[in-house]
Design a protein around this motif. Structure first.
Motif, PDB file in Angstrom:
ATOM      1  N   TYR A  12       0.843  -1.204   0.000  1.00 46.52           N
ATOM      2  CA  TYR A  12       0.000   0.000   0.000  1.00 46.52           C
ATOM      3  C   TYR A  12       0.873   1.246   0.000  1.00 46.52           C
ATOM      4  CZ  TYR A  12      -3.511  -3.343   1.744  1.00 46.52           C
ATOM      5  OH  TYR A  12      -4.327  -4.423   1.905  1.00 46.52           O
ATOM      6  N   PHE A  13       0.461   2.248  -0.761  1.00 45.41           N
ATOM      7  CA  PHE A  13       1.078   3.571  -0.669  1.00 45.41           C
ATOM      8  C   PHE A  13       0.006   4.501  -0.125  1.00 45.41           C
ATOM      9  CE2 PHE A  13       3.230   1.508  -4.320  1.00 45.41           C
ATOM     10  CZ  PHE A  13       4.521   1.478  -3.825  1.00 45.41           C
ATOM     11  N   LYS A  14       0.075   4.825   1.149  1.00 44.01           N
ATOM     12  CA  LYS A  14      -0.998   5.566   1.821  1.00 44.01           C
ATOM     13  C   LYS A  14      -2.335   4.889   1.520  1.00 44.01           C
ATOM     14  CE  LYS A  14       1.434   9.833   2.526  1.00 44.01           C
ATOM     15  NZ  LYS A  14       1.919  10.958   1.760  1.00 44.01           N
ATOM     16  N   LYS A  17      -4.052   1.080  -2.814  1.00 44.14           N
ATOM     17  CA  LYS A  17      -3.726  -0.336  -2.683  1.00 44.14           C
ATOM     18  C   LYS A  17      -3.079  -0.794  -3.988  1.00 44.14           C
ATOM     19  CE  LYS A  17      -7.191  -1.426   0.763  1.00 44.14           C
ATOM     20  NZ  LYS A  17      -8.389  -2.171   1.108  1.00 44.14           N
ATOM     21  N   ALA A  18      -1.760  -0.579  -4.081  1.00 43.38           N
ATOM     22  CA  ALA A  18      -1.052  -0.868  -5.339  1.00 43.38           C
ATOM     23  C   ALA A  18      -1.078  -2.362  -5.633  1.00 43.38           C
ATOM     24  CB  ALA A  18       0.382  -0.365  -5.256  1.00 43.38           C
ATOM     25  N   VAL A  19      -0.850  -3.171  -4.602  1.00 43.87           N
ATOM     26  CA  VAL A  19      -0.971  -4.627  -4.714  1.00 43.87           C
ATOM     27  C   VAL A  19      -1.850  -5.071  -3.550  1.00 43.87           C
ATOM     28  CG1 VAL A  19       0.266  -6.828  -4.649  1.00 43.87           C
ATOM     29  CG2 VAL A  19       1.257  -4.885  -5.863  1.00 43.87           C
ATOM     30  N   GLY A  39      -1.098   1.357 -14.026  1.00 41.51           N
ATOM     31  CA  GLY A  39      -1.478   1.484 -12.625  1.00 41.51           C
ATOM     32  C   GLY A  39      -2.083   0.236 -12.011  1.00 41.51           C
ATOM     33  N   ALA A  40      -2.049  -0.884 -12.730  1.00 44.27           N
ATOM     34  CA  ALA A  40      -2.662  -2.124 -12.231  1.00 44.27           C
ATOM     35  C   ALA A  40      -1.924  -2.686 -11.020  1.00 44.27           C
ATOM     36  CB  ALA A  40      -2.705  -3.172 -13.339  1.00 44.27           C
ATOM     37  N   GLY A  41      -0.608  -2.391 -10.944  1.00 46.38           N
ATOM     38  CA  GLY A  41       0.185  -2.921  -9.835  1.00 46.38           C
ATOM     39  C   GLY A  41       1.259  -3.905 -10.300  1.00 46.38           C
ATOM     40  N   SER A  43       4.326  -3.364 -11.837  1.00 45.48           N
ATOM     41  CA  SER A  43       5.707  -3.026 -11.461  1.00 45.48           C
ATOM     42  C   SER A  43       5.907  -3.160  -9.958  1.00 45.48           C
ATOM     43  CB  SER A  43       6.052  -1.595 -11.887  1.00 45.48           C
ATOM     44  OG  SER A  43       6.054  -1.507 -13.287  1.00 45.48           O
ATOM     45  N   THR A  44       4.905  -2.771  -9.179  1.00 47.08           N
ATOM     46  CA  THR A  44       5.025  -2.909  -7.725  1.00 47.08           C
ATOM     47  C   THR A  44       5.184  -4.386  -7.360  1.00 47.08           C
ATOM     48  OG1 THR A  44       3.597  -0.969  -7.515  1.00 47.08           O
ATOM     49  CG2 THR A  44       3.940  -2.282  -5.534  1.00 47.08           C
ATOM     50  N   THR A  45       4.407  -5.244  -8.009  1.00 46.76           N
ATOM     51  CA  THR A  45       4.511  -6.683  -7.749  1.00 46.76           C
ATOM     52  C   THR A  45       5.915  -7.178  -8.037  1.00 46.76           C
ATOM     53  OG1 THR A  45       2.198  -7.011  -8.331  1.00 46.76           O
ATOM     54  CG2 THR A  45       3.596  -8.960  -8.375  1.00 46.76           C
TER      55      THR A  45
HETATM   56  N1  LIG Z   1       6.405   4.746  -4.955  1.00 47.86           N
HETATM   57  C1  LIG Z   1       5.089   4.959  -5.053  1.00 47.86           C
HETATM   58  N2  LIG Z   1       4.459   5.867  -4.285  1.00 47.86           N
HETATM   59  C2  LIG Z   1       3.138   6.069  -4.370  1.00 47.86           C
HETATM   60  N3  LIG Z   1       2.323   5.408  -5.233  1.00 47.86           N
HETATM   61  C3  LIG Z   1       2.883   4.509  -6.029  1.00 47.86           C
HETATM   62  C4  LIG Z   1       4.294   4.219  -5.998  1.00 47.86           C
HETATM   63  N4  LIG Z   1       4.556   3.258  -6.909  1.00 47.86           N
HETATM   64  C5  LIG Z   1       3.384   2.950  -7.495  1.00 47.86           C
HETATM   65  N5  LIG Z   1       2.378   3.694  -6.981  1.00 47.86           N
HETATM   66  C6  LIG Z   1       0.955   3.601  -7.345  1.00 47.86           C
HETATM   67  O1  LIG Z   1       0.584   2.250  -7.243  1.00 47.86           O
HETATM   68  C7  LIG Z   1      -0.288   1.860  -8.294  1.00 47.86           C
HETATM   69  C8  LIG Z   1       0.320   0.709  -9.070  1.00 47.86           C
HETATM   70  O2  LIG Z   1       1.455   1.179  -9.782  1.00 47.86           O
HETATM   71  P1  LIG Z   1       2.406   0.236 -10.653  1.00 47.86           P
HETATM   72  O3  LIG Z   1       3.523   1.079 -11.118  1.00 47.86           O
HETATM   73  O4  LIG Z   1       2.722  -0.971  -9.883  1.00 47.86           O
HETATM   74  O5  LIG Z   1       1.442  -0.148 -11.857  1.00 47.86           O
HETATM   75  P2  LIG Z   1       1.782  -0.818 -13.264  1.00 47.86           P
HETATM   76  O6  LIG Z   1       0.799  -1.902 -13.466  1.00 47.86           O
HETATM   77  O7  LIG Z   1       3.220  -1.175 -13.314  1.00 47.86           O
HETATM   78  O8  LIG Z   1       1.462   0.359 -14.285  1.00 47.86           O
HETATM   79  P3  LIG Z   1       2.212   0.771 -15.691  1.00 47.86           P
HETATM   80  O9  LIG Z   1       1.613  -0.097 -16.749  1.00 47.86           O
HETATM   81  O10 LIG Z   1       1.811   2.198 -15.847  1.00 47.86           O
HETATM   82  O11 LIG Z   1       3.674   0.590 -15.505  1.00 47.86           O
HETATM   83  C9  LIG Z   1      -0.523   3.115  -9.110  1.00 47.86           C
HETATM   84  O12 LIG Z   1      -1.697   3.730  -8.669  1.00 47.86           O
HETATM   85  C10 LIG Z   1       0.691   3.973  -8.784  1.00 47.86           C
HETATM   86  O13 LIG Z   1       0.385   5.332  -8.931  1.00 47.86           O
END
Ligand SMILES: Nc1ncnc2c1ncn2[C@@H]1O[C@H](COP(=O)(O)OP(=O)(O)OP(=O)(O)O)[C@@H](O)[C@H]1O
Ligand SMILES: [Mg+2]
Length: 311
Positions: A12-14, A17-19, A39-41, A43-45
């Motif tokens: 979570y970022f505040k 719910k990124a993942v 923004g699906a999550g 890269s965070t995953t």
């Molecule tokens: N360091 C961070 N601080 C705050 N919010 C973040 C951070 N990293 C990602 N997010 C938020 O988390 C959510 C998921 O982001 P993420 O980058 O994982 O998505 P993604 O599926 O990789 O998207 P993309 O296809 O644009 O690369 C988004 O709403 C993004 O704005």
């Protein structure tokens, strides 16, 4: 053999719910696709899988080891290709590869051998001496992948490796992934291009808003939505009579007509297709074309979320 197992993973970022509580696993030798819109999550995953970011909850196991507690279980076995290109632009291709090779602990003959092999795999051997700032976007992407291959990892994780490049480089990258996989490498491939994921992956997780909303093989995913098919028929001259006869076919649930193009929604396309052809052949309209819209991953995504994969 199960290589990587993700259970109830959260980040979570505040209040974002990124993942948001996802679980999946990947077997050795597989290509797993993580498909989802911006923004699906995704890269965070994969930042958490690559130990670059700590989860807020859940478990990631590599061959049974918790990677948060024991990062050394995955780190030497992992090649990570970041979404943003991570290269020194004022250095040559070779110098960049040397930098990464040393970071992985390679030296001497072994280092030189791996740089030669990797340059061959990514197809930049002839340009190794040139500065990276003079490379095309596609060549930079390929070098970015090469950097992750130097230490011969078991698992490679690629974050949208084909964004913003020419079709030729894209094809080269996709074929490289298949080639590496054929030699035994396990791959996690992130993309928002459903056709890439369809082409490459044995297993697919579809992500949206931090959640995995569907997973399975391409065939399973398509079957799961039991989508209706649309048969498009173009004729010379549509008559009300013709439309009425088509409507009487059992499997037909909807019919629309625009000029001389008829779109027939059917539940079971095999039997209904034959019936429609049968009806058409008994009339004296001449048919210009008939085709079936097969559902694809885009249809699956649309069906699950009510929105398109890309804007
Ligand atoms: N360091 C961070 N601080 C705050 N919010 C973040 C951070 N990293 C990602 N997010 C938020 O988390 C959510 C998921 O982001 P993420 O980058 O994982 O998505 P993604 O599926 O990789 O998207 P993309 O296809 O644009 O690369 C988004 O709403 C993004 O704005
Ligand atoms: Mg991303």
């Amino acid at each position: 053999m199960e290589l990587l197992k993700v259970t109830n993973l959260k980040k979570y970022f505040k209040d974002i719910k990124a993942v948001d509580d996802i679980s999946f696993c990947i077997n050795k030798g597989e290509i797993l696709g993580l498909l989802g819109p911006n923004g699906a999550g995704k890269s965070t995953t994969i930042s958490m899988l690559s130990t670059l970011m700590k989860p807020d909850g859940g478990l990631i196991e590599y061959k049974g080891d918790n990677i948060v507690k024991k990062p050394s279980s995955i780190q030497p076995n992992l090649g990570y290709v970041p979404q943003e290109i991570a290269l020194y632009k004022t250095l040559s291709g070779r110098e960049n590869l040397e930098f990464w090779a040393r970071a992985y602990g390679l030296k001497g003959k072994k280092l030189k051998k791996r740089i030669d092999e990797v340059s061959e795999i990514i197809g930049i051997t002839k340009r190794l001496k040139n500065k990276v700032e003079n490379y095309s976007g596609g060549m930079q992407r390929r070098l970015n992948i090469g950097a992750a291959l130097l230490h011969e990892p078991e698992l490679i994780i690629m974050d949208e490796p084909t964004v913003g490049i020419d079709p030729q480089s894209r094809k080269h990258i996709l074929d490289t992934v298949l080639e590496l996989n054929k030699k035994g490498m396990t791959v996690i491939y992130t993309s928002h291009y459903m056709e890439e994921v369809e082409y490459l992956c044995n297993n697919i997780c579809i992500m949206d808003n931090g959640k995995i909303i569907a997973k399975g093989s391409k065939e399973e995913l398509i079957k799961s939505i039991q989508s209706e098919k649309i048969i498009n028929i173009k004729v010379d001259n549509v008559t009300d009579e013709l439309l009425n006869v088509i409507k009487t076919i059992e499997e037909v649930s909807d019919i629309t007509c625009d000029n001389n193009a008829i779109a027939v929604t059917v539940s079971n396309s095999k039997t209904s297709f034959n019936k429609i052809i049968d009806v058409l052949s008994k009339t004296d309209v001449s048919i210009n074309s008939v085709d079936i819209n097969e559902p694809n991953l885009e249809t699956v995504f649309l069906n699950l979320t009510g929105k398109a994969l890309r804007d």
